[in-house]
Design an enzyme around this catalytic site. Sequence first.
Site, PDB file in Angstrom:
ATOM      1  CB  THR A 152     -13.624  -3.314 -32.838  1.00 57.16           C
ATOM      2  OG1 THR A 152     -14.186  -3.533 -31.544  1.00 57.16           O
ATOM      3  CG2 THR A 152     -12.801  -4.530 -33.232  1.00 57.16           C
ATOM      4  N   GLY A 191     -21.450  -2.431 -36.142  1.00 56.01           N
ATOM      5  CA  GLY A 191     -22.708  -2.743 -36.800  1.00 56.01           C
ATOM      6  C   GLY A 191     -23.208  -1.551 -37.606  1.00 56.01           C
ATOM      7  CD  GLU A 413     -20.209  -3.394 -25.583  1.00 59.68           C
ATOM      8  OE1 GLU A 413     -20.807  -3.407 -26.678  1.00 59.68           O
ATOM      9  OE2 GLU A 413     -19.359  -2.536 -25.292  1.00 59.68           O
TER      10      GLU A 413
HETATM   11  C1  LIG Z   1     -27.957  -2.540 -25.426  1.00 60.45           C
HETATM   12  C2  LIG Z   1     -28.398  -3.775 -26.191  1.00 60.45           C
HETATM   13  C3  LIG Z   1     -27.329  -4.835 -26.136  1.00 60.45           C
HETATM   14  C4  LIG Z   1     -27.493  -5.834 -27.208  1.00 60.45           C
HETATM   15  C5  LIG Z   1     -26.862  -5.387 -28.504  1.00 60.45           C
HETATM   16  C6  LIG Z   1     -25.405  -5.148 -28.328  1.00 60.45           C
HETATM   17  C7  LIG Z   1     -24.683  -5.035 -29.636  1.00 60.45           C
HETATM   18  C8  LIG Z   1     -23.261  -4.744 -29.319  1.00 60.45           C
HETATM   19  C9  LIG Z   1     -22.379  -4.983 -30.484  1.00 60.45           C
HETATM   20  C10 LIG Z   1     -20.991  -4.985 -29.991  1.00 60.45           C
HETATM   21  C11 LIG Z   1     -20.349  -3.825 -29.748  1.00 60.45           C
HETATM   22  C12 LIG Z   1     -18.962  -3.877 -29.318  1.00 60.45           C
HETATM   23  O1  LIG Z   1     -18.371  -4.917 -29.148  1.00 60.45           O
HETATM   24  S1  LIG Z   1     -18.284  -2.348 -29.030  1.00 60.45           S
HETATM   25  C13 LIG Z   1     -16.629  -2.691 -28.627  1.00 60.45           C
HETATM   26  C14 LIG Z   1     -16.537  -3.380 -27.269  1.00 60.45           C
HETATM   27  N1  LIG Z   1     -15.157  -3.502 -26.878  1.00 60.45           N
HETATM   28  C15 LIG Z   1     -14.774  -3.781 -25.645  1.00 60.45           C
HETATM   29  O2  LIG Z   1     -15.558  -4.039 -24.752  1.00 60.45           O
HETATM   30  C16 LIG Z   1     -13.272  -3.718 -25.427  1.00 60.45           C
HETATM   31  C17 LIG Z   1     -12.892  -4.514 -24.193  1.00 60.45           C
HETATM   32  N2  LIG Z   1     -11.651  -3.987 -23.610  1.00 60.45           N
HETATM   33  C18 LIG Z   1     -11.716  -3.073 -22.565  1.00 60.45           C
HETATM   34  O3  LIG Z   1     -12.779  -2.694 -22.043  1.00 60.45           O
HETATM   35  C19 LIG Z   1     -10.389  -2.578 -22.034  1.00 60.45           C
HETATM   36  O4  LIG Z   1      -9.383  -2.763 -23.009  1.00 60.45           O
HETATM   37  C20 LIG Z   1      -9.993  -3.358 -20.754  1.00 60.45           C
HETATM   38  C21 LIG Z   1      -9.937  -4.859 -21.018  1.00 60.45           C
HETATM   39  C22 LIG Z   1     -10.963  -3.031 -19.636  1.00 60.45           C
HETATM   40  C23 LIG Z   1      -8.590  -2.893 -20.338  1.00 60.45           C
HETATM   41  O5  LIG Z   1      -8.628  -1.479 -20.354  1.00 60.45           O
HETATM   42  P1  LIG Z   1      -7.322  -0.723 -19.906  1.00 60.45           P
HETATM   43  O6  LIG Z   1      -6.153  -1.421 -20.472  1.00 60.45           O
HETATM   44  O7  LIG Z   1      -7.505   0.715 -20.193  1.00 60.45           O
HETATM   45  O8  LIG Z   1      -7.425  -0.869 -18.331  1.00 60.45           O
HETATM   46  P2  LIG Z   1      -6.560  -1.753 -17.370  1.00 60.45           P
HETATM   47  O9  LIG Z   1      -5.133  -1.323 -17.481  1.00 60.45           O
HETATM   48  O10 LIG Z   1      -6.883  -3.199 -17.538  1.00 60.45           O
HETATM   49  O11 LIG Z   1      -7.174  -1.261 -15.983  1.00 60.45           O
HETATM   50  C24 LIG Z   1      -6.947   0.091 -15.577  1.00 60.45           C
HETATM   51  C25 LIG Z   1      -8.018   0.479 -14.592  1.00 60.45           C
HETATM   52  O12 LIG Z   1      -9.197   0.844 -15.320  1.00 60.45           O
HETATM   53  C26 LIG Z   1     -10.326   0.186 -14.766  1.00 60.45           C
HETATM   54  N3  LIG Z   1     -11.323   0.014 -15.825  1.00 60.45           N
HETATM   55  C27 LIG Z   1     -11.159  -0.656 -16.977  1.00 60.45           C
HETATM   56  N4  LIG Z   1     -12.295  -0.584 -17.692  1.00 60.45           N
HETATM   57  C28 LIG Z   1     -13.169   0.154 -16.972  1.00 60.45           C
HETATM   58  C29 LIG Z   1     -14.514   0.586 -17.170  1.00 60.45           C
HETATM   59  N5  LIG Z   1     -15.218   0.230 -18.265  1.00 60.45           N
HETATM   60  N6  LIG Z   1     -15.086   1.346 -16.241  1.00 60.45           N
HETATM   61  C30 LIG Z   1     -14.420   1.685 -15.122  1.00 60.45           C
HETATM   62  N7  LIG Z   1     -13.140   1.299 -14.849  1.00 60.45           N
HETATM   63  C31 LIG Z   1     -12.540   0.548 -15.780  1.00 60.45           C
HETATM   64  C32 LIG Z   1      -9.771  -1.122 -14.284  1.00 60.45           C
HETATM   65  O13 LIG Z   1     -10.656  -1.661 -13.318  1.00 60.45           O
HETATM   66  C33 LIG Z   1      -8.458  -0.668 -13.678  1.00 60.45           C
HETATM   67  O14 LIG Z   1      -8.743  -0.113 -12.429  1.00 60.45           O
HETATM   68  P3  LIG Z   1      -7.602  -0.254 -11.265  1.00 60.45           P
HETATM   69  O15 LIG Z   1      -7.472  -1.731 -11.030  1.00 60.45           O
HETATM   70  O16 LIG Z   1      -8.210   0.484 -10.100  1.00 60.45           O
HETATM   71  O17 LIG Z   1      -6.365   0.346 -11.828  1.00 60.45           O
HETATM   72  C1  LIG Z   2     -21.308  -9.844 -33.561  1.00 55.10           C
HETATM   73  C2  LIG Z   2     -20.273  -8.798 -33.205  1.00 55.10           C
HETATM   74  C3  LIG Z   2     -20.631  -7.465 -33.207  1.00 55.10           C
HETATM   75  C4  LIG Z   2     -19.665  -6.487 -32.907  1.00 55.10           C
HETATM   76  N1  LIG Z   2     -20.028  -5.171 -32.969  1.00 55.10           N
HETATM   77  C5  LIG Z   2     -19.091  -4.224 -32.708  1.00 55.10           C
HETATM   78  C6  LIG Z   2     -19.441  -2.841 -32.802  1.00 55.10           C
HETATM   79  O1  LIG Z   2     -20.577  -2.492 -33.138  1.00 55.10           O
HETATM   80  N2  LIG Z   2     -18.477  -1.905 -32.533  1.00 55.10           N
HETATM   81  C7  LIG Z   2     -17.210  -2.269 -32.174  1.00 55.10           C
HETATM   82  O2  LIG Z   2     -16.390  -1.374 -31.928  1.00 55.10           O
HETATM   83  N3  LIG Z   2     -16.849  -3.578 -32.070  1.00 55.10           N
HETATM   84  C8  LIG Z   2     -17.759  -4.551 -32.335  1.00 55.10           C
HETATM   85  N4  LIG Z   2     -17.416  -5.875 -32.244  1.00 55.10           N
HETATM   86  C9  LIG Z   2     -16.025  -6.227 -31.949  1.00 55.10           C
HETATM   87  C10 LIG Z   2     -15.882  -6.774 -30.545  1.00 55.10           C
HETATM   88  O3  LIG Z   2     -15.994  -5.751 -29.601  1.00 55.10           O
HETATM   89  C11 LIG Z   2     -14.515  -7.467 -30.422  1.00 55.10           C
HETATM   90  O4  LIG Z   2     -14.511  -8.569 -31.303  1.00 55.10           O
HETATM   91  C12 LIG Z   2     -14.295  -7.925 -28.985  1.00 55.10           C
HETATM   92  O5  LIG Z   2     -14.057  -6.816 -28.153  1.00 55.10           O
HETATM   93  C13 LIG Z   2     -13.142  -8.922 -28.860  1.00 55.10           C
HETATM   94  O6  LIG Z   2     -11.941  -8.324 -29.300  1.00 55.10           O
HETATM   95  P1  LIG Z   2     -11.059  -9.054 -30.425  1.00 55.10           P
HETATM   96  O7  LIG Z   2     -11.936  -9.418 -31.538  1.00 55.10           O
HETATM   97  O8  LIG Z   2      -9.876  -8.204 -30.653  1.00 55.10           O
HETATM   98  O9  LIG Z   2     -10.591 -10.396 -29.751  1.00 55.10           O
HETATM   99  P2  LIG Z   2      -9.150 -10.667 -29.105  1.00 55.10           P
HETATM  100  O10 LIG Z   2      -8.940  -9.809 -27.945  1.00 55.10           O
HETATM  101  O11 LIG Z   2      -8.132 -10.698 -30.182  1.00 55.10           O
HETATM  102  O12 LIG Z   2      -9.444 -12.147 -28.536  1.00 55.10           O
HETATM  103  C14 LIG Z   2      -8.818 -13.304 -29.045  1.00 55.10           C
HETATM  104  C15 LIG Z   2      -8.323 -14.106 -27.862  1.00 55.10           C
HETATM  105  O13 LIG Z   2      -7.324 -13.362 -27.187  1.00 55.10           O
HETATM  106  C16 LIG Z   2      -7.543 -13.426 -25.787  1.00 55.10           C
HETATM  107  N5  LIG Z   2      -7.031 -12.243 -25.100  1.00 55.10           N
HETATM  108  C17 LIG Z   2      -7.009 -10.977 -25.568  1.00 55.10           C
HETATM  109  N6  LIG Z   2      -6.529 -10.136 -24.615  1.00 55.10           N
HETATM  110  C18 LIG Z   2      -6.252 -10.898 -23.536  1.00 55.10           C
HETATM  111  C19 LIG Z   2      -5.740 -10.626 -22.229  1.00 55.10           C
HETATM  112  N7  LIG Z   2      -5.412  -9.386 -21.837  1.00 55.10           N
HETATM  113  N8  LIG Z   2      -5.613 -11.659 -21.362  1.00 55.10           N
HETATM  114  C20 LIG Z   2      -5.956 -12.907 -21.735  1.00 55.10           C
HETATM  115  N9  LIG Z   2      -6.435 -13.242 -22.960  1.00 55.10           N
HETATM  116  C21 LIG Z   2      -6.575 -12.241 -23.836  1.00 55.10           C
HETATM  117  C22 LIG Z   2      -9.055 -13.477 -25.679  1.00 55.10           C
HETATM  118  O14 LIG Z   2      -9.442 -14.027 -24.419  1.00 55.10           O
HETATM  119  C23 LIG Z   2      -9.440 -14.377 -26.841  1.00 55.10           C
HETATM  120  O15 LIG Z   2      -9.392 -15.730 -26.419  1.00 55.10           O
HETATM  121  C24 LIG Z   2     -18.338  -6.872 -32.556  1.00 55.10           C
HETATM  122  C25 LIG Z   2     -17.996  -8.221 -32.528  1.00 55.10           C
HETATM  123  C26 LIG Z   2     -18.953  -9.183 -32.849  1.00 55.10           C
HETATM  124  C27 LIG Z   2     -18.559 -10.637 -32.828  1.00 55.10           C
END
Ligand SMILES: CCCCCCCCC/C=C/C(=O)SCCNC(=O)CCNC(=O)[C@H](O)C(C)(C)COP(=O)(O)OP(=O)(O)OC[C@H]1O[C@@H](n2cnc3c(N)ncnc32)[C@H](O)[C@@H]1OP(=O)(O)O
Ligand SMILES: Cc1cc2nc3c(=O)[nH]c(=O)nc-3n(C[C@H](O)[C@H](O)[C@H](O)COP(=O)(O)OP(=O)(O)OC[C@H]3O[C@@H](n4cnc5c(N)ncnc54)[C@H](O)[C@@H]3O)c2cc1C
Length: 647
Positions: A152, A191, A413
């Site tokens: 992120t 984190g 996540e």
């Molecule tokens: C442990 C202890 C815990 C407890 C402790 C945990 C602590 C954690 C702290 C937090 C850490 C974090 O947040 S780390 C950061 C986390 N960040 C996120 O999760 C980011 C979320 N955003 C995303 O995942 C992506 O942007 C997403 C929304 C999927 C969109 O991705 P894209 O734009 O590349 O994909 P799209 O164009 O929407 O879709 C293209 C195709 O890819 C597929 N696709 C998309 N994601 C996919 C995936 N993950 N795996 C397979 N396929 C996937 C879709 O189904 C589509 O398939 P077709 O339909 O067949 O084409």
């Molecule tokens: C406690 C905590 C720990 C974290 N730890 C980590 C870490 O260790 N590593 C890391 O990489 N990240 C980490 N993150 C970041 C986290 O992964 C992001 O905050 C999360 O993925 C949401 O993305 P954003 O903050 O950009 O929210 P945004 O995507 O900006 O969301 C804001 C609003 O926009 C809307 N929105 C965005 N896209 C769309 C769409 N396509 N369609 C409709 N609505 C949409 C959402 O629904 C939401 O209502 C952490 C976050 C928190 C709160």
Amino acid sequence: MPANTMNEDLKRERQRCSFDPKELTYLLDGGEEKTEERRQREKFFLDDPELSETAPSDYLSHKEKYEHAVKKACIVFKKVQQLQAQGKAGMQNFREVLGGQLGSAILRDGNPLGLHYVMFIPTIMGQGTIEQQAEWISKAWNLEIIGTYAQTELGHGTFIRGLETTATYDPATEEFVLNSPTLTSYKWWPGGLGHTANYAVVVAQLYSQGICHGIHPFIVQLRDEETHLPMPGFENVRIPWNYMLMKNGKVLKDGSYVKSPSSKLTYGTMIFVRVVIVQDAANYLRKAVTIATRYSAVRHQSHIKESAPEPQILDFVTQQHKLFPQLATYFALHYSGAWLWDMYNNVTSELESGELDRLPELHALACCLKAVSAADAAQGIETCRLACGGHGYMSCSSLPITYGLVTAMVTYEGENTVLLLQTARYLMKAWQNCLDGQPLTPSVQYLNSVRRSFGGVYHKSVPWIIASMQRIAAGKIETAHRHMNDKIKRGVNSEDAWNETSIELVAASEAHCKAFIVETYYNSVQQIVPSVSQQLGKALTELCELYAVNTLLKNIGDLLRYSNVTTGDLENLQRWLEELLAAIRPNAVGIVDGFDINDAIIASPLGAYDGNVYERLFAEVSKSPLNAKPVNESFHKYLKPLLKSKM
Ligand SMILES: CCCCCCCCC/C=C/C(=O)SCCNC(=O)CCNC(=O)[C@H](O)C(C)(C)COP(=O)(O)OP(=O)(O)OC[C@H]1O[C@@H](n2cnc3c(N)ncnc32)[C@H](O)[C@@H]1OP(=O)(O)O
Ligand SMILES: Cc1cc2nc3c(=O)[nH]c(=O)nc-3n(C[C@H](O)[C@H](O)[C@H](O)COP(=O)(O)OP(=O)(O)OC[C@H]3O[C@@H](n4cnc5c(N)ncnc54)[C@H](O)[C@@H]3O)c2cc1C
């Protein structure tokens, strides 16, 4: 409070429970041996004087809290190494201690090493080549390095294809040049990134031979391993060629790019964490409902009958309706989480042999289950807090902090709405396949059967409820699909049509997930009941029925819209709900006792096993530094001069 006295109400509650809570404990742990192992592990950490909470950290500054957490995290790590030396440090130990409830009890203010274990190491295992795993995993396990997961950025969290940090390959030096060129490209949120980690997996846009190949993971050193001083520069940082994790996409030394079998394999760590979040959300809910249930058995308030003494608030049916569905939701999420974990392991091993077929279904289920379990657990914990009145609002009750931990899961996540839309994307394709007579994957098979049958008349059974929920899900999927295509037929382009229909798409995704959870819960209980005592089997069945009935009753509008249910049927459902609350009432305390959560993990005067709530509350507030002296210095500094000036 005399030592080891048991609150009389709880004593009575424990006598009236129809089954032995220990049997439920063994069931949830996977057997008596596992229970013993867990209890030993908890004792090993919780009895350590260096780890037991002296003054609550509520009264520490932000900086002190961090330093306190680092100190304890290091003690925990050393103790895990001791377990390792005794051959007892399996993954479960690490999970429990570093991520689970035990970990969050020992490290109430967070675990600075958490991301190192729950994301940095799993990413190297999932995205690194064998050689890279050999190079990094043992160093990481032995804490010779401390990592985090830096994906992120200030400007992007959700849309990872929009991340701005770049990694440009320089064939002349066989290095990658990493750059965060704009303010919005600065890595934000990871984190441990601030002060703890000295390495990170950095997710960046890969450029090679002038072409952008999308996001890939890179290992970057952040701080000097000796001095911990930040490495020079955060622009144009050079890292060696083999610091790009190349299990999937690869860059050869000459700069040519070898595509991954699927660009989405880079997203693998996120699936892993989403899968684990389902179980973690369930466990936090279990803790909250344990606190609220025991408190509700001890708290007397108001009257049901004027002539009778003040009742236990657990005898108010509204209180039962607040708490017992949370008991049932714990089991529903627990069994769904277990099912998803099995699917994750099976699909992950298929991926190892290049078999990608089931990845889309795993992704779709991981997305909606993470979203629904985080949201339902957060709402359930808040319901438990509210059910405890004023004392539930106190931070020492542990309910506010537990809510804070779980509501964060709704965002991280993968923000919930975004993940539900990912599942909706899968469901729209599934419905089209259903219309075209194409094969359907297991989790959407019901679309076929729902299209063929009219829905059947009401009968008092969970299978009827499952069929009704599948009918609702199919109806919402069909509605969203039809509305979106109607827009496209009217000339709206597909992206705008998607966006304009997204409210219905999210709702369809949620309905699909709820139907999946009820069915998985029911199938799990059906499998378990023959192997437990008749009394425990009956209690588990009642909880499953309660989850199903309550979930359906929260959806009466859709039930009327998408099925042939009558108002008479709805009255039958309401009666069934009230019967179930009454049936569960005598077992409520026994069920939470069966969770066998150590008092140190409960960490709440409202939820301790002995039920001595008022004595514990009083002892807790006495710990506040504010109560150390009868008159706080602010009186003489500020109040008294003010009062004087008025005279
Ligand atoms: C442990 C202890 C815990 C407890 C402790 C945990 C602590 C954690 C702290 C937090 C850490 C974090 O947040 S780390 C950061 C986390 N960040 C996120 O999760 C980011 C979320 N955003 C995303 O995942 C992506 O942007 C997403 C929304 C999927 C969109 O991705 P894209 O734009 O590349 O994909 P799209 O164009 O929407 O879709 C293209 C195709 O890819 C597929 N696709 C998309 N994601 C996919 C995936 N993950 N795996 C397979 N396929 C996937 C879709 O189904 C589509 O398939 P077709 O339909 O067949 O084409
Ligand atoms: C406690 C905590 C720990 C974290 N730890 C980590 C870490 O260790 N590593 C890391 O990489 N990240 C980490 N993150 C970041 C986290 O992964 C992001 O905050 C999360 O993925 C949401 O993305 P954003 O903050 O950009 O929210 P945004 O995507 O900006 O969301 C804001 C609003 O926009 C809307 N929105 C965005 N896209 C769309 C769409 N396509 N369609 C409709 N609505 C949409 C959402 O629904 C939401 O209502 C952490 C976050 C928190 C709160």
